[in-house]
Design an enzyme around this catalytic site. Structure first.
Site, PDB file in Angstrom:
ATOM      1  N   THR A 249       1.038  -1.156   0.096  1.00 10.61           N
ATOM      2  CA  THR A 249       0.127  -0.053  -0.057  1.00 10.61           C
ATOM      3  C   THR A 249       0.896   1.265  -0.221  1.00 10.61           C
ATOM      4  O   THR A 249       2.038   1.204   0.284  1.00 10.61           O
ATOM      5  CB  THR A 249      -0.794  -0.113   1.182  1.00 10.61           C
ATOM      6  OG1 THR A 249       0.113   0.118   2.541  1.00 10.61           O
ATOM      7  CG2 THR A 249      -1.922  -1.082   1.289  1.00 10.61           C
TER       8      THR A 249
ATOM      9  N   GLU B 125      -5.785  -3.186  -1.459  1.00 11.08           N
ATOM     10  CA  GLU B 125      -6.296  -4.168  -0.837  1.00 11.08           C
ATOM     11  C   GLU B 125      -7.247  -5.172  -1.581  1.00 11.08           C
ATOM     12  O   GLU B 125      -7.732  -6.191  -1.126  1.00 11.08           O
ATOM     13  CB  GLU B 125      -6.871  -4.121   0.621  1.00 11.08           C
ATOM     14  CG  GLU B 125      -5.770  -3.310   1.560  1.00 11.08           C
ATOM     15  CD  GLU B 125      -5.288  -2.029   1.520  1.00 11.08           C
ATOM     16  OE1 GLU B 125      -5.708  -1.378   0.469  1.00 11.08           O
ATOM     17  OE2 GLU B 125      -4.929  -1.582   2.500  1.00 11.08           O
TER      18      GLU B 125
ATOM     19  N   LYS C 166     -14.028  18.219   9.664  1.00  9.58           N
ATOM     20  CA  LYS C 166     -14.857  18.647  10.494  1.00  9.58           C
ATOM     21  C   LYS C 166     -15.100  19.963  11.094  1.00  9.58           C
ATOM     22  O   LYS C 166     -14.067  20.489  11.795  1.00  9.58           O
ATOM     23  CB  LYS C 166     -14.430  17.738  11.708  1.00  9.58           C
ATOM     24  CG  LYS C 166     -15.598  17.544  12.718  1.00  9.58           C
ATOM     25  CD  LYS C 166     -15.514  16.315  13.944  1.00  9.58           C
ATOM     26  CE  LYS C 166     -16.761  15.982  14.254  1.00  9.58           C
ATOM     27  NZ  LYS C 166     -16.678  15.035  15.300  1.00  9.58           N
TER      28      LYS C 166
ATOM     29  N   TRP D 102     -19.550  17.719   8.951  1.00 10.53           N
ATOM     30  CA  TRP D 102     -18.547  17.073   8.248  1.00 10.53           C
ATOM     31  C   TRP D 102     -18.764  17.517   6.619  1.00 10.53           C
ATOM     32  O   TRP D 102     -19.958  17.803   6.194  1.00 10.53           O
ATOM     33  CB  TRP D 102     -18.713  15.843   7.828  1.00 10.53           C
ATOM     34  CG  TRP D 102     -18.466  14.727   9.163  1.00 10.53           C
ATOM     35  CD1 TRP D 102     -19.398  14.182  10.001  1.00 10.53           C
ATOM     36  CD2 TRP D 102     -17.187  14.510   9.691  1.00 10.53           C
ATOM     37  NE1 TRP D 102     -18.732  13.634  11.102  1.00 10.53           N
ATOM     38  CE2 TRP D 102     -17.402  13.724  10.889  1.00 10.53           C
ATOM     39  CE3 TRP D 102     -15.779  14.767   9.310  1.00 10.53           C
ATOM     40  CZ2 TRP D 102     -16.231  13.365  11.795  1.00 10.53           C
ATOM     41  CZ3 TRP D 102     -14.765  14.154  10.181  1.00 10.53           C
ATOM     42  CH2 TRP D 102     -15.239  13.652  11.267  1.00 10.53           C
TER      43      TRP D 102
HETATM   44  P1  AMP Z   1      -4.536   2.758  -3.515  1.00 15.33           P
HETATM   45  O1  AMP Z   1      -4.677   1.338  -2.621  1.00 15.33           O
HETATM   46  O2  AMP Z   1      -3.173   3.461  -3.371  1.00 15.33           O
HETATM   47  O3  AMP Z   1      -5.009   2.393  -4.822  1.00 15.33           O
HETATM   48  O4  AMP Z   1      -5.593   3.603  -2.916  1.00 15.33           O
HETATM   49  C1  AMP Z   1      -6.850   3.451  -2.712  1.00 15.33           C
HETATM   50  C2  AMP Z   1      -7.667   4.611  -2.479  1.00 15.33           C
HETATM   51  O5  AMP Z   1      -7.836   5.514  -3.578  1.00 15.33           O
HETATM   52  C3  AMP Z   1      -9.183   4.160  -2.172  1.00 15.33           C
HETATM   53  O6  AMP Z   1      -9.446   3.708  -0.740  1.00 15.33           O
HETATM   54  C4  AMP Z   1      -9.798   5.715  -2.378  1.00 15.33           C
HETATM   55  O7  AMP Z   1      -9.598   6.586  -1.143  1.00 15.33           O
HETATM   56  C5  AMP Z   1      -8.942   6.258  -3.189  1.00 15.33           C
HETATM   57  N1  AMP Z   1      -9.734   6.004  -4.706  1.00 15.33           N
HETATM   58  C6  AMP Z   1      -9.575   5.059  -5.587  1.00 15.33           C
HETATM   59  N2  AMP Z   1     -10.343   5.088  -6.466  1.00 15.33           N
HETATM   60  C7  AMP Z   1     -11.134   6.528  -6.293  1.00 15.33           C
HETATM   61  C8  AMP Z   1     -12.199   6.839  -6.921  1.00 15.33           C
HETATM   62  N3  AMP Z   1     -12.661   6.408  -8.169  1.00 15.33           N
HETATM   63  N4  AMP Z   1     -12.791   8.072  -6.482  1.00 15.33           N
HETATM   64  C9  AMP Z   1     -12.391   8.345  -5.311  1.00 15.33           C
HETATM   65  N5  AMP Z   1     -11.293   7.955  -4.436  1.00 15.33           N
HETATM   66  C10 AMP Z   1     -10.698   6.800  -4.987  1.00 15.33           C
END
Ligand code: AMP
Length: 542
Positions: free
Chosen positions: A185, A330, A440, A445
């Site tokens: 991650t 994940e 916040k 929110w």
């Molecule tokens: P990663 O594991 O680095 O790909 O990050 C995942 C996170 O990216 C998710 O939990 C979201 O917070 C954000 N994310 C992924 N796709 C989107 C989307 N289409 N719109 C908003 N946030 C997104």
């Protein structure tokens, strides 16, 4: 009574075998790190992956060993992926944009035995080499190169290894639950954690992303994954391309708008995938060059929320259908993709556009729910309004992180994503924010994403991040950090006025700071943590 059907394990090697047998002459186009183009096909990709599988065996590696890659999207990287996972080893993709200390942490945590790398990352290899004792072999993804040989003693050259080894290789009949690849991650807080995928989870995820309501992929497509192979396996596209047998166009290091426009036009790309910051660059370059991006039928936007103005530009100027998708490391990564249902066909174009702005629906294989607290089990209503903590479960979602004994799930077996969202009656997911990015204000929110989308809709704003700044009375208030379009003279007040008729008065940001650039994470997302460090106290000092 048991069913009486064949028991074939779901294996990554069977996808590349399928591509070779049924789509052998379908082109793979690859931009190399030196800018040259290699044209190959699924037959040769498969042959080379078998040669490299033999080479890996000759190095004495055994099933389950981790082989790291620090590389762009190119044909050697693709071949090595199938060689590694197909032969029972674990393909550990590393994001080269991480800090060297994070890279060292990740290599040591994974205990990688081999590291494959592209020339761009030679300085990085030199920086980490002395600190990664488990790595026995460094393999340069290319032909012999004196600079590389001088910088990394005992380095092996991929092209030489391929030439020395036979293309005869019998993929092992692995248990489908065998680990296949590992991705950490982004670790914006704390140390990165590894998601360890299996052959089974990968094959099932691949089926799902090809579906018409996901990417709608077929052998007719020419697919350009701009999203790097080190960002959640390029969202699974290297597997999907083999499964459907489409043409695959690999952009190498050329991720700037102008290079992408040229790749799309030269190779008639029909579908491309990337994060919003990539599309911003592409739209600017297409405007500058005047390219109508004729071949581009669909583009997939994920990783961060797709700004409405971007979706509109693709639709109205380039006649390109934007598929908004959501997922995470994940989750392999696909969680949802946005396509309309039959019931939406009667809606006006503008109403349909509104539906398509959300993150979309899950394919079969992913289940979603919203709960009223983090890691909670109490589900809130699927009414499109009730927001809460987004949780998921399914065939390609982690149970526990690599090397950690405790599992990462709620007491009733769901994975809490850390995202705040609602789900409507039709199953469409609408993300409000990351839990940690919500603002916040006086107990209420405010979604930073909503405020960013409004700012980025302004024709004179190129990019905007909204952060929570500490406030003596309201706890936190929104502050916009924005980049102006070239030549714009927009003022702070102009942008604040622009919010006036679009949201409730108390949600209008307190301040706008214009900057030249916004820091990005390794995967191209706006790095709000850094912005918060820099501007989080700005309202206290004024
Ligand atoms: P990663 O594991 O680095 O790909 O990050 C995942 C996170 O990216 C998710 O939990 C979201 O917070 C954000 N994310 C992924 N796709 C989107 C989307 N289409 N719109 C908003 N946030 C997104």
């Amino acid at each position: 009574m048991q069913g009486r059907m064949m028991q074939h394990p779901l294996l990554i090697s069977s996808m590349i075998e399928h591509a070779a047998r049924y789509h052998g002459d379908t082109a793979i186009i690859s931009k190399n790190t030196d800018g040259t183009i290699t044209q190959t096909d699924w037959t040769h990709i498969t042959e080379n992956s078998k040669r490299f599988a033999n080479a890996l065996q000759s190095l004495g590696l055994v099933q389950g060993d981790r082989i790291a890659t620090i590389a762009w999207n190119n044909h050697r990287h693709l071949e090595s992926w199938y060689a590694i996972s197909g032969s029972g080893l674990i393909c550990h993709t590393i994001n080269p944009r991480l800090f060297p200390e994070q890279l060292v942490f990740i290599i040591n945590d994974a205990q990688d035995r081999v590291v494959l790398f592209d020339k761009t990352f030679l300085p990085l290899i030199r920086a980490v080499k002395a600190h990664t004792p488990t790595v026995e072999h460094f393999v340069y993804l290319g032909a012999f190169d004196q600079d590389v040989a001088d910088a990394v003693p005992d380095v092996k050259f991929y092209d030489a290894l391929i030439a020395e080894h036979s293309a005869q290789y019998q993929w092992p009949a692995l248990d489908e639950n065998t680990a296949s690849s590992l991705c950490y991650t982004s670790g914006t807080t704390g140390n990165p954690k590894g998601a360890l995928y299996s052959h089974r989870s990968t094959v099932l995820h691949t089926y799902a992303i090809c579906l018409p309501d996901s990417l709608n992929l077929s052998a007719n497509d020419i697919m350009l994954p701009v999203v790097p192979m080190f960002h959640v396996n390029a969202w699974g596209t290297p597997y999907a391309a083999a499964m459907v047998g489409c043409t695959f166009v690999l952009p190498g290091p050329g991720l700037d708008g102008a290079s992408l426009v040229q790749m799309i036009d030269d190779y008639k790309v029909s579908i491309a995938l990337g994060v919003p910051t990539i599309w911003q660059g592409l739209l600017a370059a297409a405007k500058q060059t005047g390219s109508p991006l004729n071949s581009l039928k669909r583009n997939v936007v994920g990783g961060s929320a797709c700004p409405p103005a971007m979706m509109k530009a693709f639709r109205d100027v380039y006649d390109c259908e934007t598929i908004h998708a959501w997922g995470m490391t994940e989750m392999s990564p696909l969680g949802t993709g946005n396509q309309l249902k039959a019931k939406h066909q009667q809606l006006s174009a503008e109403e349909q556009f509104k539906v398509r702005l959300s993150q979309g629906r899950p394919p079969f294989g992913v289940d979603l729910r919203i709960t009223d607290e983090e890691n909670g089990t109490n589900e809130v209503c699927r009414d499109g309004h009730s927001t809460g903590n987004l949780q998921v479960r399914g065939h390609w979602i982690i149970e526990s992180y690599y090397g950690k004994s405790d599992h990462a799930l709620t007491t009733d077996g769901w994975f809490d994503t850390g995202d705040i969202a609602s789900i409507n009656e039709d199953g469409y997911l609408l993300l409000s924010d990351r839990a940690k990015d919500l603002i916040k204000s006086g107990g209420e929110w405010i979604s930073s994403v909503e405020l960013e989308n409004i700012a980025m809709n302004h024709p004179e704003i190129a990019m905007a991040a909204v952060i929570a700044a500490d406030h003596p009375k309201w706890d936190e208030r929104p502050v916009v950090i924005a980049i102006k379009q070239q030549g714009s003279t927009i003022t702070e007040q102009d942008l604040l006025d622009y919010y006036a008729d679009k949201i409730a008065k108390w949600q209008i940001p307190d301040k706008v700071v214009f900057v030249e650039s916004i820091p990005l994470t390794g995967t191209g997302k706006m790095l709000k943590r850094d912005l918060r460090e820099q501007y989080g106290k700005i309202l206290l000092t004024e």
